[in-house]
Design a protein around this motif. Sequence first.
Motif, PDB file in Angstrom:
ATOM      1  N   VAL A   1       0.856  -1.181   0.000  1.00 43.87           N
ATOM      2  CA  VAL A   1       0.000   0.000   0.000  1.00 43.87           C
ATOM      3  C   VAL A   1       0.892   1.231   0.000  1.00 43.87           C
ATOM      4  O   VAL A   1       1.783   1.350   0.841  1.00 43.87           O
ATOM      5  CB  VAL A   1      -0.917   0.013   1.246  1.00 43.87           C
ATOM      6  CG1 VAL A   1      -1.862   1.200   1.212  1.00 43.87           C
ATOM      7  CG2 VAL A   1      -1.695  -1.298   1.377  1.00 43.87           C
TER       8      VAL A   1
ATOM      9  N   ARG B   1       1.122   5.548  -0.173  1.00 44.80           N
ATOM     10  CA  ARG B   1       0.477   6.859  -0.034  1.00 44.80           C
ATOM     11  C   ARG B   1       1.580   7.903   0.041  1.00 44.80           C
ATOM     12  O   ARG B   1       2.464   7.814   0.900  1.00 44.80           O
ATOM     13  CB  ARG B   1      -0.379   6.896   1.232  1.00 44.80           C
ATOM     14  CG  ARG B   1      -1.089   8.246   1.440  1.00 44.80           C
ATOM     15  CD  ARG B   1      -1.849   8.287   2.744  1.00 44.80           C
ATOM     16  NE  ARG B   1      -0.861   8.438   3.828  1.00 44.80           N
ATOM     17  CZ  ARG B   1      -1.172   8.549   5.102  1.00 44.80           C
ATOM     18  NH1 ARG B   1      -2.417   8.486   5.502  1.00 44.80           N
ATOM     19  NH2 ARG B   1      -0.229   8.705   6.008  1.00 44.80           N
TER      20      ARG B   1
ATOM     21  N   LEU C   1       2.926   1.352   3.525  1.00 45.53           N
ATOM     22  CA  LEU C   1       2.281   0.954   4.777  1.00 45.53           C
ATOM     23  C   LEU C   1       2.888  -0.374   5.220  1.00 45.53           C
ATOM     24  O   LEU C   1       2.827  -1.371   4.497  1.00 45.53           O
ATOM     25  CB  LEU C   1       0.776   0.810   4.569  1.00 45.53           C
ATOM     26  CG  LEU C   1      -0.058   0.416   5.779  1.00 45.53           C
ATOM     27  CD1 LEU C   1       0.070   1.436   6.914  1.00 45.53           C
ATOM     28  CD2 LEU C   1      -1.521   0.247   5.364  1.00 45.53           C
TER      29      LEU C   1
ATOM     30  N   THR D   1      -5.199  -6.553   5.875  1.00 41.30           N
ATOM     31  CA  THR D   1      -4.768  -5.151   5.902  1.00 41.30           C
ATOM     32  C   THR D   1      -5.559  -4.375   6.939  1.00 41.30           C
ATOM     33  O   THR D   1      -4.985  -3.622   7.732  1.00 41.30           O
ATOM     34  CB  THR D   1      -4.907  -4.515   4.508  1.00 41.30           C
ATOM     35  OG1 THR D   1      -4.155  -5.289   3.573  1.00 41.30           O
ATOM     36  CG2 THR D   1      -4.386  -3.079   4.508  1.00 41.30           C
TER      37      THR D   1
ATOM     38  N   THR E   1      -3.660  -2.979  10.288  1.00 42.67           N
ATOM     39  CA  THR E   1      -3.308  -1.561  10.181  1.00 42.67           C
ATOM     40  C   THR E   1      -4.448  -0.598  10.483  1.00 42.67           C
ATOM     41  O   THR E   1      -4.210   0.590  10.665  1.00 42.67           O
ATOM     42  CB  THR E   1      -2.809  -1.225   8.760  1.00 42.67           C
ATOM     43  OG1 THR E   1      -3.909  -1.333   7.841  1.00 42.67           O
ATOM     44  CG2 THR E   1      -1.666  -2.138   8.338  1.00 42.67           C
TER      45      THR E   1
ATOM     46  N   TRP F   1      -6.632   0.112   8.204  1.00 40.81           N
ATOM     47  CA  TRP F   1      -6.905   0.759   6.913  1.00 40.81           C
ATOM     48  C   TRP F   1      -7.778  -0.108   6.025  1.00 40.81           C
ATOM     49  O   TRP F   1      -7.484  -1.291   5.823  1.00 40.81           O
ATOM     50  CB  TRP F   1      -5.598   1.046   6.172  1.00 40.81           C
ATOM     51  CG  TRP F   1      -4.928   2.302   6.599  1.00 40.81           C
ATOM     52  CD1 TRP F   1      -3.963   2.437   7.557  1.00 40.81           C
ATOM     53  CD2 TRP F   1      -5.171   3.613   6.093  1.00 40.81           C
ATOM     54  NE1 TRP F   1      -3.592   3.746   7.673  1.00 40.81           N
ATOM     55  CE2 TRP F   1      -4.320   4.500   6.784  1.00 40.81           C
ATOM     56  CE3 TRP F   1      -6.027   4.125   5.121  1.00 40.81           C
ATOM     57  CZ2 TRP F   1      -4.292   5.862   6.536  1.00 40.81           C
ATOM     58  CZ3 TRP F   1      -6.004   5.488   4.869  1.00 40.81           C
ATOM     59  CH2 TRP F   1      -5.153   6.335   5.573  1.00 40.81           C
TER      60      TRP F   1
ATOM     61  N   VAL G   1      -8.570  -0.691   2.227  1.00 42.25           N
ATOM     62  CA  VAL G   1      -7.837  -0.440   0.993  1.00 42.25           C
ATOM     63  C   VAL G   1      -8.610  -0.999  -0.190  1.00 42.25           C
ATOM     64  O   VAL G   1      -9.511  -1.818  -0.026  1.00 42.25           O
ATOM     65  CB  VAL G   1      -6.413  -1.059   1.034  1.00 42.25           C
ATOM     66  CG1 VAL G   1      -5.577  -0.451   2.151  1.00 42.25           C
ATOM     67  CG2 VAL G   1      -6.467  -2.568   1.145  1.00 42.25           C
TER      68      VAL G   1
ATOM     69  N   PRO H   1      -4.836   3.141  -0.302  1.00 41.19           N
ATOM     70  CA  PRO H   1      -5.567   3.367   0.946  1.00 41.19           C
ATOM     71  C   PRO H   1      -6.856   4.132   0.687  1.00 41.19           C
ATOM     72  O   PRO H   1      -6.892   5.044  -0.140  1.00 41.19           O
ATOM     73  CB  PRO H   1      -4.586   4.192   1.784  1.00 41.19           C
ATOM     74  CG  PRO H   1      -3.726   4.897   0.777  1.00 41.19           C
ATOM     75  CD  PRO H   1      -3.638   3.975  -0.403  1.00 41.19           C
TER      76      PRO H   1
ATOM     77  N   HIS I   1      -9.020   5.270   6.967  1.00 37.70           N
ATOM     78  CA  HIS I   1      -8.346   4.813   8.178  1.00 37.70           C
ATOM     79  C   HIS I   1      -9.325   4.806   9.346  1.00 37.70           C
ATOM     80  O   HIS I   1     -10.116   5.726   9.507  1.00 37.70           O
ATOM     81  CB  HIS I   1      -7.150   5.725   8.497  1.00 37.70           C
ATOM     82  CG  HIS I   1      -6.318   5.222   9.621  1.00 37.70           C
ATOM     83  ND1 HIS I   1      -5.852   6.036  10.610  1.00 37.70           N
ATOM     84  CD2 HIS I   1      -5.866   3.978   9.920  1.00 37.70           C
ATOM     85  CE1 HIS I   1      -5.141   5.318  11.474  1.00 37.70           C
ATOM     86  NE2 HIS I   1      -5.142   4.070  11.066  1.00 37.70           N
TER      87      HIS I   1
ATOM     88  N   TRP J   1       4.181   4.274   8.147  1.00 38.56           N
ATOM     89  CA  TRP J   1       4.366   4.659   6.741  1.00 38.56           C
ATOM     90  C   TRP J   1       5.847   4.964   6.558  1.00 38.56           C
ATOM     91  O   TRP J   1       6.365   5.931   7.132  1.00 38.56           O
ATOM     92  CB  TRP J   1       3.523   5.888   6.399  1.00 38.56           C
ATOM     93  CG  TRP J   1       2.056   5.609   6.379  1.00 38.56           C
ATOM     94  CD1 TRP J   1       1.160   5.820   7.386  1.00 38.56           C
ATOM     95  CD2 TRP J   1       1.303   5.075   5.285  1.00 38.56           C
ATOM     96  NE1 TRP J   1      -0.099   5.441   6.994  1.00 38.56           N
ATOM     97  CE2 TRP J   1      -0.044   4.989   5.704  1.00 38.56           C
ATOM     98  CE3 TRP J   1       1.637   4.669   3.992  1.00 38.56           C
ATOM     99  CZ2 TRP J   1      -1.058   4.505   4.875  1.00 38.56           C
ATOM    100  CZ3 TRP J   1       0.630   4.191   3.162  1.00 38.56           C
ATOM    101  CH2 TRP J   1      -0.694   4.110   3.609  1.00 38.56           C
TER     102      TRP J   1
END
Length: 154
Positions: free
Chosen positions: A19, A21, A26, A59, A63, A65, A67, A96, A99, A114
Amino acid sequence: MSYRSGRFWQPDVTVATVVVRDGRLLVVEERVRGAHVLNQPAGHLEPDESLFNAALRETLEETGWDVELTAFIGAYQWKSPTDGRHFLRMAFAAEPLLHHPERALDEGIIQALWLTPAELQAESARHRSPLVWRAVEDFLAGRRFPLQALTHFA
């Protein structure tokens, strides 16, 4: 071991997401046998689960997140020199979306981070396996296959 000789063997099937960003990846810092290691959001395929759903679930669980999977990076086969386990990892590229900072992370996960590719590569001694950097390296090199390369029959 050989199934032809009446012994059963199968690898651990796992999924991982790369992932990105703002140029950062990530990753998760997790506790494995007392060590703090770095990995992509990754985990085992569960019974009756598609590879896609496994990647999305892992994921989120690791995390916080949500996605969207955008491509299939590749399939990676590896045997751990530590315990002899065999892994077949399916790596996906993902973007992403949302969150959920209030969400508790999976057991063993210390934190989601990150990191730039250079920061992750500099920590190679802490990678959970060589599969961590290899999937990132392939992603950075532009390796992408359409998600349709994988088919799930329900």
